[in-house]
Design a protein around this motif. Structure first.
Motif, PDB file in Angstrom:
ATOM      1  N   GLY A 152      21.103  56.214  27.255  1.00 51.39           N
ATOM      2  CA  GLY A 152      21.603  54.913  26.835  1.00 51.39           C
ATOM      3  C   GLY A 152      22.540  54.294  27.854  1.00 51.39           C
ATOM      4  N   ALA A 153      23.435  55.108  28.435  1.00 50.60           N
ATOM      5  CA  ALA A 153      24.387  54.599  29.428  1.00 50.60           C
ATOM      6  C   ALA A 153      23.673  54.092  30.671  1.00 50.60           C
ATOM      7  CB  ALA A 153      25.379  55.706  29.808  1.00 50.60           C
ATOM      8  N   LEU A 154      22.652  54.825  31.111  1.00 53.83           N
ATOM      9  CA  LEU A 154      21.895  54.412  32.295  1.00 53.83           C
ATOM     10  C   LEU A 154      21.192  53.081  32.049  1.00 53.83           C
ATOM     11  CD1 LEU A 154      20.800  54.987  35.130  1.00 53.83           C
ATOM     12  CD2 LEU A 154      18.936  56.298  34.062  1.00 53.83           C
ATOM     13  N   CYS A 155      20.576  52.949  30.894  1.00 53.18           N
ATOM     14  CA  CYS A 155      19.879  51.711  30.550  1.00 53.18           C
ATOM     15  C   CYS A 155      20.845  50.526  30.518  1.00 53.18           C
ATOM     16  CB  CYS A 155      19.186  51.875  29.204  1.00 53.18           C
ATOM     17  SG  CYS A 155      18.349  50.393  28.602  1.00 53.18           S
ATOM     18  N   LEU A 156      21.985  50.702  29.862  1.00 53.40           N
ATOM     19  CA  LEU A 156      22.967  49.623  29.773  1.00 53.40           C
ATOM     20  C   LEU A 156      23.522  49.265  31.144  1.00 53.40           C
ATOM     21  CD1 LEU A 156      24.972  50.709  26.585  1.00 53.40           C
ATOM     22  CD2 LEU A 156      23.366  48.811  26.776  1.00 53.40           C
ATOM     23  N   ALA A 157      23.761  50.287  31.979  1.00 51.49           N
ATOM     24  CA  ALA A 157      24.323  50.042  33.308  1.00 51.49           C
ATOM     25  C   ALA A 157      23.353  49.253  34.184  1.00 51.49           C
ATOM     26  CB  ALA A 157      24.684  51.368  33.975  1.00 51.49           C
ATOM     27  N   VAL A 158      22.070  49.604  34.128  1.00 50.38           N
ATOM     28  CA  VAL A 158      21.064  48.911  34.938  1.00 50.38           C
ATOM     29  C   VAL A 158      20.954  47.451  34.513  1.00 50.38           C
ATOM     30  CG1 VAL A 158      18.596  48.759  35.445  1.00 50.38           C
ATOM     31  CG2 VAL A 158      19.744  50.984  35.503  1.00 50.38           C
ATOM     32  N   VAL A 159      20.843  47.216  33.215  1.00 54.04           N
ATOM     33  CA  VAL A 159      20.705  45.844  32.720  1.00 54.04           C
ATOM     34  C   VAL A 159      21.962  45.037  33.022  1.00 54.04           C
ATOM     35  CG1 VAL A 159      20.349  44.417  30.680  1.00 54.04           C
ATOM     36  CG2 VAL A 159      19.097  46.562  30.927  1.00 54.04           C
ATOM     37  N   SER A 160      23.136  45.657  32.852  1.00 49.61           N
ATOM     38  CA  SER A 160      24.385  44.959  33.123  1.00 49.61           C
ATOM     39  C   SER A 160      24.512  44.604  34.597  1.00 49.61           C
ATOM     40  CB  SER A 160      25.574  45.826  32.688  1.00 49.61           C
ATOM     41  OG  SER A 160      26.795  45.164  32.913  1.00 49.61           O
ATOM     42  N   ALA A 161      24.100  45.520  35.474  1.00 49.39           N
ATOM     43  CA  ALA A 161      24.169  45.259  36.916  1.00 49.39           C
ATOM     44  C   ALA A 161      23.246  44.103  37.302  1.00 49.39           C
ATOM     45  CB  ALA A 161      23.807  46.524  37.689  1.00 49.39           C
ATOM     46  N   ILE A 162      22.058  44.075  36.715  1.00 46.18           N
ATOM     47  CA  ILE A 162      21.112  42.993  37.013  1.00 46.18           C
ATOM     48  C   ILE A 162      21.679  41.646  36.572  1.00 46.18           C
ATOM     49  CG2 ILE A 162      18.837  42.046  36.416  1.00 46.18           C
ATOM     50  CD1 ILE A 162      17.831  44.939  36.225  1.00 46.18           C
ATOM     51  N   ARG A 163      22.373  41.647  35.444  1.00 47.18           N
ATOM     52  CA  ARG A 163      22.949  40.413  34.910  1.00 47.18           C
ATOM     53  C   ARG A 163      24.291  40.056  35.553  1.00 47.18           C
ATOM     54  NH1 ARG A 163      21.684  38.610  29.760  1.00 47.18           N
ATOM     55  NH2 ARG A 163      23.909  38.390  29.337  1.00 47.18           N
ATOM     56  N   GLY A 164      24.806  40.927  36.431  1.00 48.78           N
ATOM     57  CA  GLY A 164      26.090  40.670  37.077  1.00 48.78           C
ATOM     58  C   GLY A 164      27.282  40.908  36.182  1.00 48.78           C
ATOM     59  N   GLY A 165      27.116  41.748  35.177  1.00 50.28           N
ATOM     60  CA  GLY A 165      28.186  41.985  34.219  1.00 50.28           C
ATOM     61  C   GLY A 165      29.392  42.706  34.785  1.00 50.28           C
ATOM     62  N   PHE A 166      29.172  43.512  35.843  1.00 54.65           N
ATOM     63  CA  PHE A 166      30.284  44.289  36.387  1.00 54.65           C
ATOM     64  C   PHE A 166      31.235  43.446  37.233  1.00 54.65           C
ATOM     65  CE2 PHE A 166      27.092  47.667  35.646  1.00 54.65           C
ATOM     66  CZ  PHE A 166      27.853  48.488  34.832  1.00 54.65           C
ATOM     67  N   ALA A 167      30.869  42.221  37.521  1.00 48.41           N
ATOM     68  CA  ALA A 167      31.721  41.366  38.355  1.00 48.41           C
ATOM     69  C   ALA A 167      33.059  41.080  37.676  1.00 48.41           C
ATOM     70  CB  ALA A 167      31.005  40.061  38.671  1.00 48.41           C
ATOM     71  N   ALA A 168      33.061  41.028  36.350  1.00 48.75           N
ATOM     72  CA  ALA A 168      34.281  40.667  35.624  1.00 48.75           C
ATOM     73  C   ALA A 168      35.304  41.782  35.572  1.00 48.75           C
ATOM     74  CB  ALA A 168      33.923  40.232  34.201  1.00 48.75           C
ATOM     75  N   VAL A 169      34.890  43.026  35.840  1.00 50.12           N
ATOM     76  CA  VAL A 169      35.819  44.144  35.657  1.00 50.12           C
ATOM     77  C   VAL A 169      36.927  44.144  36.703  1.00 50.12           C
ATOM     78  CG1 VAL A 169      33.999  45.531  34.606  1.00 50.12           C
ATOM     79  CG2 VAL A 169      34.476  45.775  37.047  1.00 50.12           C
ATOM     80  N   GLY A 170      36.734  43.426  37.791  1.00 51.18           N
ATOM     81  CA  GLY A 170      37.780  43.367  38.803  1.00 51.18           C
ATOM     82  C   GLY A 170      39.052  42.721  38.285  1.00 51.18           C
ATOM     83  N   ALA A 171      38.932  41.943  37.232  1.00 51.30           N
ATOM     84  CA  ALA A 171      40.099  41.266  36.660  1.00 51.30           C
ATOM     85  C   ALA A 171      40.744  42.063  35.529  1.00 51.30           C
ATOM     86  CB  ALA A 171      39.689  39.889  36.146  1.00 51.30           C
ATOM     87  N   PHE A 172      40.225  43.239  35.207  1.00 50.06           N
ATOM     88  CA  PHE A 172      40.807  44.055  34.145  1.00 50.06           C
ATOM     89  C   PHE A 172      42.226  44.469  34.528  1.00 50.06           C
ATOM     90  CE2 PHE A 172      36.859  45.991  31.863  1.00 50.06           C
ATOM     91  CZ  PHE A 172      36.457  44.723  31.523  1.00 50.06           C
ATOM     92  N   ASP A 173      43.134  44.433  33.554  1.00 41.53           N
ATOM     93  CA  ASP A 173      44.481  44.935  33.819  1.00 41.53           C
ATOM     94  C   ASP A 173      44.576  46.390  33.353  1.00 41.53           C
ATOM     95  OD1 ASP A 173      44.746  44.919  31.025  1.00 41.53           O
ATOM     96  OD2 ASP A 173      45.741  42.982  31.002  1.00 41.53           O
ATOM     97  N   GLY A 174      45.750  46.978  33.532  1.00 43.72           N
ATOM     98  CA  GLY A 174      45.916  48.392  33.201  1.00 43.72           C
ATOM     99  C   GLY A 174      45.650  48.699  31.748  1.00 43.72           C
ATOM    100  N   ALA A 175      46.107  47.838  30.854  1.00 47.45           N
ATOM    101  CA  ALA A 175      45.904  48.072  29.427  1.00 47.45           C
ATOM    102  C   ALA A 175      44.424  48.036  29.060  1.00 47.45           C
ATOM    103  CB  ALA A 175      46.682  47.029  28.623  1.00 47.45           C
ATOM    104  N   GLN A 176      43.681  47.137  29.697  1.00 49.31           N
ATOM    105  CA  GLN A 176      42.242  47.053  29.409  1.00 49.31           C
ATOM    106  C   GLN A 176      41.500  48.282  29.926  1.00 49.31           C
ATOM    107  OE1 GLN A 176      41.767  43.192  31.218  1.00 49.31           O
ATOM    108  NE2 GLN A 176      41.503  42.173  29.239  1.00 49.31           N
ATOM    109  N   TRP A 177      41.920  48.788  31.073  1.00 51.49           N
ATOM    110  CA  TRP A 177      41.298  50.013  31.575  1.00 51.49           C
ATOM    111  C   TRP A 177      41.621  51.206  30.673  1.00 51.49           C
ATOM    112  CZ3 TRP A 177      37.265  50.211  34.338  1.00 51.49           C
ATOM    113  CH2 TRP A 177      37.017  49.290  35.360  1.00 51.49           C
ATOM    114  N   LEU A 178      42.835  51.240  30.139  1.00 52.65           N
ATOM    115  CA  LEU A 178      43.179  52.304  29.197  1.00 52.65           C
ATOM    116  C   LEU A 178      42.311  52.215  27.948  1.00 52.65           C
ATOM    117  CD1 LEU A 178      47.094  52.482  29.389  1.00 52.65           C
ATOM    118  CD2 LEU A 178      45.447  54.228  30.111  1.00 52.65           C
ATOM    119  N   ALA A 179      42.060  50.990  27.484  1.00 55.13           N
ATOM    120  CA  ALA A 179      41.193  50.805  26.315  1.00 55.13           C
ATOM    121  C   ALA A 179      39.771  51.265  26.612  1.00 55.13           C
ATOM    122  CB  ALA A 179      41.202  49.339  25.887  1.00 55.13           C
TER     123      ALA A 179
END
Length: 300
Positions: free
Chosen positions: A189-216
């Protein structure tokens, strides 16, 4: 005795799950459902894999791979997408109530597939537990955003995915054990979600995560994925799907208690009454009367 441990594991899993709803609500606005799911189950898989490799219990047999992969895609792929997306439209309280339809759906699916008999005692227990959830969330249900029904329907769809997983996964868990079955399905499941998210550019937003969001995110991965779903599979190995599913009624009540402890939110009368009602419903559905013993499904 093994069945009692199964019920307790399910209750603990659902109790921790109540905190996962709050953590998801905290980070979902900063990203999207696919990306949050990829992180959640990717971290969970990375946590479980070393533990599974250290154990000598066997992995699912090759003949079971198609079914295990399909169940992994259903539970760790489609389920988190629907679950996370629902919280974009509805409140945590309404989402938790929609998710509490899981016992009814599991009971219906189990009876329809002739895996678990439908009894009056279980039905009464499930309905009482759901009533307890509604009472506990009474104040949170009063206010709803525009279009909340979309989120409610998405969460019911997520609950249906979980109900199908509860019923279909039991024989495979019995053959390979909960740890290896959960690890393999979560990895798929994780692999499938990661591939689809990467294709959609979903990981681009994580650069703006703050410390509290990473802890979550870390909390969702370790507690909200690895520990919760291992306990869920452990419970499914030892008791019936409906008895496992009814424990989800603890989920929203726990979320409310966490809010009271950590956020100083007042504990209202409806939360106490709801908790007692939920526990009463679970007790009724997971125990047997003197004249009626619910047979467990035969091992495959």
């Amino acid at each position: 005795m093994g069945e009692i441990w199964g019920v307790l594991a399910a209750v603990l899993s659902s109790g921790l799950g109540g905190t996962a709803i709050g953590a998801t609500r905290y980070v979902i606005g900063a990203s999207d459902a696919l990306t949050i799911g990829a992180f959640r189950f990717g971290i969970g898989f990375a946590f479980l894999l070393p533990l599974a490799l250290r154990q000598r219990a066997r992995w699912p047999a090759r003949a079971d791979w198609p079914a295990v992969i399909a169940l992994g895609l259903l539970f760790f792929g489609l389920f988190p997408i629907l679950f996370n997306a629902s919280l974009l439209f509805t409140t945590a309280a309404r989402g938790a109530l929609a998710l509490s339809t899981l016992p009814l759906l599991t009971m219906a699916v189990g009876a329809g597939l002739k895996v678990e008999p439908l009894t009056g005692r279980k039905t009464a227990g499930v309905l009482i537990a759901m009533a307890g959830v509604a009472v506990a969330l009474l104040s949170g249900l009063a206010t709803a955003p525009v279009g909340a029904w979309r989120g409610d329907l998405l969460m019911v769809g997520a609950a249906l995915c979980m109900a199908l997983y509860n019923v279909w996964s039991k024989p495979f868990i019995r053959r390979s054990g909960p740890l290896h079955f959960t690890t393999m399905g979560m990895g798929v499941g994780a692999l499938c979600l990661a591939v689809v998210s990467a294709i959609r550019g979903g990981f681009a937003a994580v650069g703006a995560f703050d410390g509290a969001q990473w802890l979550a995110i870390a909390y969702l991965g370790i507690f909200g994925a690895a520990i919760i779903f291992f306990l869920w599979a452990y419970a499914l190995e030892r008791t019936t799907p409906t008895r496992v599913a009814i424990s989800v009624a603890v989920n929203p009540v726990t979320a409310s208690l966490v809010g009271a402890v950590l956020l100083a939110e007042p504990i209202a009368w409806n939360l106490i009454v709801g908790l007692v009602t939920v526990l009463g419903g679970i007790t009724l559905a997971t125990t047997t009367g003197r004249r009626c013993v619910d047979p467990l499904p035969a091992a495959d």
